[in-house]
Design an enzyme around this catalytic site. Structure first.
Site, PDB file in Angstrom:
ATOM      1  N   CYS A  65      45.099  68.326  48.360  1.00 62.83           N
ATOM      2  CA  CYS A  65      44.121  69.292  47.838  1.00 62.83           C
ATOM      3  C   CYS A  65      44.550  70.714  48.194  1.00 62.83           C
ATOM      4  O   CYS A  65      44.430  71.142  49.344  1.00 62.83           O
ATOM      5  CB  CYS A  65      42.753  68.966  48.440  1.00 62.83           C
ATOM      6  SG  CYS A  65      41.491  70.217  48.187  1.00 62.83           S
ATOM      7  N   CYS A  68      41.941  72.913  49.801  1.00 62.00           N
ATOM      8  CA  CYS A  68      41.727  72.494  51.196  1.00 62.00           C
ATOM      9  C   CYS A  68      42.743  73.165  52.105  1.00 62.00           C
ATOM     10  O   CYS A  68      42.406  73.622  53.200  1.00 62.00           O
ATOM     11  CB  CYS A  68      41.863  70.977  51.335  1.00 62.00           C
ATOM     12  SG  CYS A  68      40.641  70.027  50.419  1.00 62.00           S
TER      13      CYS A  68
END
Length: 150
Positions: A65, A68
């Site tokens: 991600c 993230c």
């Protein structure tokens, strides 16, 4: 040319190991399902009350991600700044799929702020401005100080 490529690869490997050791010293602690249930929120018991003695921040993330990875340094910085008053955790949802499923986490990054006492918790989905995360942490610290003063 081959020597140049090999030298660049060795240099990159050296930087990678430096970055890994820098991450190892960050105050964000990687936790698994059992640790989450024990230290933060045991949603499997009959009570839905969360009564932490100390506020906690949990970053639900995954290594694939990109957003993230963008907020990770922000949270590491907050952990260094406020780690004496708040516990900071990271939970990889790929490695803890049952928790993600049970908590119905459908979007990451998801940063959840669990205040001490029995105050309701909040969450921030996606990449937010630094102030959003820091203000949530400061609010939890203020709530705990007010609760302690009573």
């Amino acid at each position: 040319m081959k020597k140049l490529i090999i030298s660049a690869a060795i240099a990159a490997a050296g930087m990678l190991s430096f970055n890994m050791s820098a991450q190892d010293t960050a105050k964000m602690k990687e936790i698994n399902e059992a640790q989450f249930l024990e230290k933060v929120f045991n949603y499997r018991n009959d009570s839905t009350d969360i009564t932490l003695s100390r506020p906690a921040v949990v970053d639900f993330w995954a290594p694939w991600c990109a957003p993230c990875l963008r907020i990770s340094p922000i949270l590491d910085e907050l952990a260094e700044k406020y780690g004496d008053k708040v516990d900071f955790y990271k939970m990889n949802i790929d490695e803890n799929q049952q928790v993600a499923q049970d908590l119905r986490i459908s979007s990451i990054p998801l940063v959840v702020f669990f205040p001490a006492g029995s105050h309701p918790f909040k969450g921030a989905v996606g990449v937010q401005p630094v102030e959003v995360y820091e203000n949530a942490v400061k609010e939890m610290i203020s709530q705990q100080a007010a609760d302690t003063a009573e």
